[in-house]
Scaffold this active site. Structure first.
Site, PDB file in Angstrom:
ATOM      1  N   ALA A  19       1.507   1.566  -9.744  1.00  0.00           N
ATOM      2  CA  ALA A  19       0.457   0.559  -9.756  1.00  0.00           C
ATOM      3  C   ALA A  19      -0.273   0.691 -11.090  1.00  0.00           C
ATOM      4  O   ALA A  19      -0.231   1.751 -11.727  1.00  0.00           O
ATOM      5  CB  ALA A  19      -0.495   0.804  -8.596  1.00  0.00           C
TER       6      ALA A  19
ATOM      7  N   GLY B  68       3.787   3.460  -7.091  1.00  0.00           N
ATOM      8  CA  GLY B  68       4.113   2.127  -6.560  1.00  0.00           C
ATOM      9  C   GLY B  68       5.528   1.687  -6.901  1.00  0.00           C
ATOM     10  O   GLY B  68       6.095   0.838  -6.203  1.00  0.00           O
TER      11      GLY B  68
ATOM     12  N   GLU C 160       7.616   3.235  -4.356  1.00  0.00           N
ATOM     13  CA  GLU C 160       7.270   2.581  -3.085  1.00  0.00           C
ATOM     14  C   GLU C 160       7.885   1.182  -2.979  1.00  0.00           C
ATOM     15  O   GLU C 160       8.371   0.795  -1.920  1.00  0.00           O
ATOM     16  CB  GLU C 160       5.743   2.527  -2.942  1.00  0.00           C
ATOM     17  CG  GLU C 160       5.156   3.920  -2.721  1.00  0.00           C
ATOM     18  CD  GLU C 160       3.640   3.965  -2.810  1.00  0.00           C
ATOM     19  OE1 GLU C 160       3.096   3.600  -3.880  1.00  0.00           O
ATOM     20  OE2 GLU C 160       3.000   4.344  -1.826  1.00  0.00           O
TER      21      GLU C 160
ATOM     22  N   GLU D  82       0.575  10.247  -7.114  1.00  0.00           N
ATOM     23  CA  GLU D  82      -0.795   9.834  -6.790  1.00  0.00           C
ATOM     24  C   GLU D  82      -1.780  10.974  -6.604  1.00  0.00           C
ATOM     25  O   GLU D  82      -2.926  10.898  -7.051  1.00  0.00           O
ATOM     26  CB  GLU D  82      -0.805   8.954  -5.519  1.00  0.00           C
ATOM     27  CG  GLU D  82      -0.250   7.555  -5.721  1.00  0.00           C
ATOM     28  CD  GLU D  82       1.260   7.461  -5.492  1.00  0.00           C
ATOM     29  OE1 GLU D  82       1.928   8.517  -5.437  1.00  0.00           O
ATOM     30  OE2 GLU D  82       1.755   6.331  -5.363  1.00  0.00           O
TER      31      GLU D  82
HETATM   32  N1  CO8 Z   1      -0.457   1.808 -15.205  1.00  0.00           N
HETATM   33  C1  CO8 Z   1      -0.881   1.259 -16.347  1.00  0.00           C
HETATM   34  N2  CO8 Z   1      -0.307   1.457 -17.537  1.00  0.00           N
HETATM   35  C2  CO8 Z   1       0.775   2.263 -17.574  1.00  0.00           C
HETATM   36  C3  CO8 Z   1       1.277   2.876 -16.433  1.00  0.00           C
HETATM   37  C4  CO8 Z   1       0.619   2.616 -15.184  1.00  0.00           C
HETATM   38  N3  CO8 Z   1       1.058   3.113 -14.014  1.00  0.00           N
HETATM   39  N4  CO8 Z   1       2.326   3.629 -16.777  1.00  0.00           N
HETATM   40  C5  CO8 Z   1       2.492   3.476 -18.090  1.00  0.00           C
HETATM   41  N5  CO8 Z   1       1.536   2.671 -18.593  1.00  0.00           N
HETATM   42  C6  CO8 Z   1       1.350   2.267 -19.975  1.00  0.00           C
HETATM   43  C7  CO8 Z   1       0.729   3.377 -20.786  1.00  0.00           C
HETATM   44  O1  CO8 Z   1      -0.668   3.437 -20.599  1.00  0.00           O
HETATM   45  C8  CO8 Z   1       1.135   2.990 -22.187  1.00  0.00           C
HETATM   46  O2  CO8 Z   1       0.283   1.955 -22.614  1.00  0.00           O
HETATM   47  P1  CO8 Z   1      -0.265   1.973 -24.144  1.00  0.00           P
HETATM   48  O3  CO8 Z   1       0.973   1.852 -25.003  1.00  0.00           O
HETATM   49  O4  CO8 Z   1      -1.147   0.760 -24.200  1.00  0.00           O
HETATM   50  O5  CO8 Z   1      -0.953   3.276 -24.345  1.00  0.00           O
HETATM   51  C9  CO8 Z   1       2.524   2.364 -21.985  1.00  0.00           C
HETATM   52  O6  CO8 Z   1       2.599   2.035 -20.597  1.00  0.00           O
HETATM   53  C10 CO8 Z   1       3.639   3.318 -22.312  1.00  0.00           C
HETATM   54  O7  CO8 Z   1       3.423   4.513 -21.584  1.00  0.00           O
HETATM   55  P2  CO8 Z   1       3.406   5.962 -22.251  1.00  0.00           P
HETATM   56  O8  CO8 Z   1       2.965   5.891 -23.680  1.00  0.00           O
HETATM   57  O9  CO8 Z   1       2.647   6.872 -21.355  1.00  0.00           O
HETATM   58  O10 CO8 Z   1       4.972   6.308 -22.231  1.00  0.00           O
HETATM   59  P3  CO8 Z   1       5.641   7.739 -22.123  1.00  0.00           P
HETATM   60  O11 CO8 Z   1       7.083   7.529 -22.377  1.00  0.00           O
HETATM   61  O12 CO8 Z   1       4.918   8.727 -22.948  1.00  0.00           O
HETATM   62  O13 CO8 Z   1       5.431   8.174 -20.594  1.00  0.00           O
HETATM   63  C11 CO8 Z   1       5.414   7.817 -18.201  1.00  0.00           C
HETATM   64  C12 CO8 Z   1       6.028   7.431 -19.570  1.00  0.00           C
HETATM   65  C13 CO8 Z   1       5.816   9.261 -17.858  1.00  0.00           C
HETATM   66  C14 CO8 Z   1       5.972   6.861 -17.171  1.00  0.00           C
HETATM   67  C15 CO8 Z   1       3.881   7.721 -18.299  1.00  0.00           C
HETATM   68  O14 CO8 Z   1       3.535   6.441 -18.826  1.00  0.00           O
HETATM   69  C16 CO8 Z   1       3.174   7.889 -16.988  1.00  0.00           C
HETATM   70  O15 CO8 Z   1       3.013   9.008 -16.522  1.00  0.00           O
HETATM   71  N6  CO8 Z   1       2.708   6.742 -16.390  1.00  0.00           N
HETATM   72  C17 CO8 Z   1       1.914   6.774 -15.189  1.00  0.00           C
HETATM   73  C18 CO8 Z   1       2.781   7.086 -14.009  1.00  0.00           C
HETATM   74  C19 CO8 Z   1       1.961   7.158 -12.750  1.00  0.00           C
HETATM   75  O16 CO8 Z   1       1.131   8.019 -12.566  1.00  0.00           O
HETATM   76  N7  CO8 Z   1       2.242   6.231 -11.835  1.00  0.00           N
HETATM   77  C20 CO8 Z   1       1.584   6.184 -10.551  1.00  0.00           C
HETATM   78  C21 CO8 Z   1       0.395   5.339 -10.638  1.00  0.00           C
HETATM   79  S1  CO8 Z   1      -0.551   5.407  -9.152  1.00  0.00           S
HETATM   80  C22 CO8 Z   1       0.262   4.395  -8.102  1.00  0.00           C
HETATM   81  O17 CO8 Z   1       1.313   3.884  -8.357  1.00  0.00           O
HETATM   82  C23 CO8 Z   1      -0.403   4.184  -6.805  1.00  0.00           C
HETATM   83  C24 CO8 Z   1       0.332   3.186  -5.941  1.00  0.00           C
HETATM   84  C25 CO8 Z   1      -0.496   2.864  -4.710  1.00  0.00           C
HETATM   85  C26 CO8 Z   1      -1.722   2.051  -5.061  1.00  0.00           C
HETATM   86  C27 CO8 Z   1      -2.410   1.658  -3.819  1.00  0.00           C
HETATM   87  C28 CO8 Z   1      -3.615   0.768  -4.112  1.00  0.00           C
HETATM   88  C29 CO8 Z   1      -4.290   0.318  -2.832  1.00  0.00           C
END
Ligand code: CO8
Length: 258
Positions: A64, A109, A112, A132
């Protein structure tokens, strides 16, 4: 649609989540668009299988959208969760078959949404996790419910408590994905499975899907009664008549019900 692409060919829709700058993270707009897109697909007789994937070579869906969730209060968080519940529930229970073609990160997400599809095929670079609890939240798009139903309870708990990322091969070993193939092959591989499914009775496949999904929420005895009832329903179809007659007459069959 701002965040989705769709191509339809040979009764297969490839729906691509397309927010490459955020590694295809799901914001509210994307979830609403997905729900509308799936509603349209449900009403179409020319689409029998949906393949859901992410744009680019790196990520299926990285979760998400954290930049949106960071500002949400409890009511907004709940509303976000309920929108996703509707869209993901549609994906899970729509009459068309849904296959997740997981082409990279399937985190939070992302994992999921893949679990809401009928089954998953991963490219060899795919990575799955429920990160999460590391963000101070819990899986909110079905992870605490669908993951333990798909793999075993202990494995689901370990994944959710540790946030460990697992490889495509490990996802295969625990039964989270059905196949692991190279990234280049992924969509064609899913299309080949889709073609096999489309060759069968599409109405029968959708009734089997209903029997499996509804039955898993019941005890065995009620599930078997449901199956008998739905089985009875399929005895009334043109496809049943054609499929069985063609077999007995030793000729090819043409199944058309949907
Ligand atoms: N949300 C928003 N932006 C994201 C996300 C995300 N989940 N993942 C990546 N991005 C963005 C980064 O912020 C970055 O943006 P920018 O270039 O503007 O800085 C761009 O994508 C590229 O990402 P990275 O530079 O971080 O790329 P890397 O290759 O270094 O890393 C990863 C890749 C490992 C995937 C890393 O981006 C990461 O850890 N992302 C987050 C993963 C995460 O924690 N996902 C779970 C999120 S929580 C969730 O999904 C909850 C679901 C249920 C919600 C329920 C609501 C009611």
């Amino acid at each position: 649609m701002n965040n989705l692409l769709m191509e339809v060919e040979n009764e297969i829709a490839v729906v691509t989540i397309n927010r490459p700058k955020a590694l295809n993270a799901l914001n509210t707009e994307t979830i609403v668009e997905l729900n509308e897109c799936l509603k349209d697909i449900e009403a179409r007789d020319d689409i029998k299988v949906v393949i859901l994937t992410g744009s680019g070579q790196k990520s299926f869906v990285a979760g998400a959208d954290i930049s949106e969730m960071v500002h949400q209060n409890p009511a907004e968080g709940r509303a976000f969760g309920l929108k996703a519940k509707e869209a993901f529930g549609r994906l899970e229970n729509m009459r068309q078959v849904t296959i997740a073609a997981v082409n990279g990160f399937a985190l939070g997400g992302g994992c999921e949404i893949s679990m809401s599809c009928d089954f998953r095929v991963a490219s060899d670079n795919a990575k799955f996790a429920q990160p999460e609890t590391g963000l101070g939240i819990i899986p909110g798009f079905g992870g605490t419910q669908r993951l333990p139903r798909l793999v075993n309870k202990g494995i689901a708990k370990e994944m959710i408590y540790t946030c460990d990322m697992i490889s495509a091969q490990r996802a295969y070993e625990i039964g989270l994905v059905n196949h692991v193939v190279s990234q280049d092959e992924l969509i064609d591989f899913c299309k080949k499975i889709a073609a096999k499914i489309i060759d069968k009775g599409s109405y029968a496949v959708s009734i089997a899907k209903q029997a499996i999904n509804m039955g898993l929420d019941m005890d065995l005895n009620n599930g078997l009664t449901l199956e008998a009832n739905l089985f009875g329903l399929t005895m009334s179809t043109n496809d049943k008549k054609e499929g069985m007659t063609a077999f007995l007459e030793k000729r090819g069959r043409t199944l058309t019900d949907f």
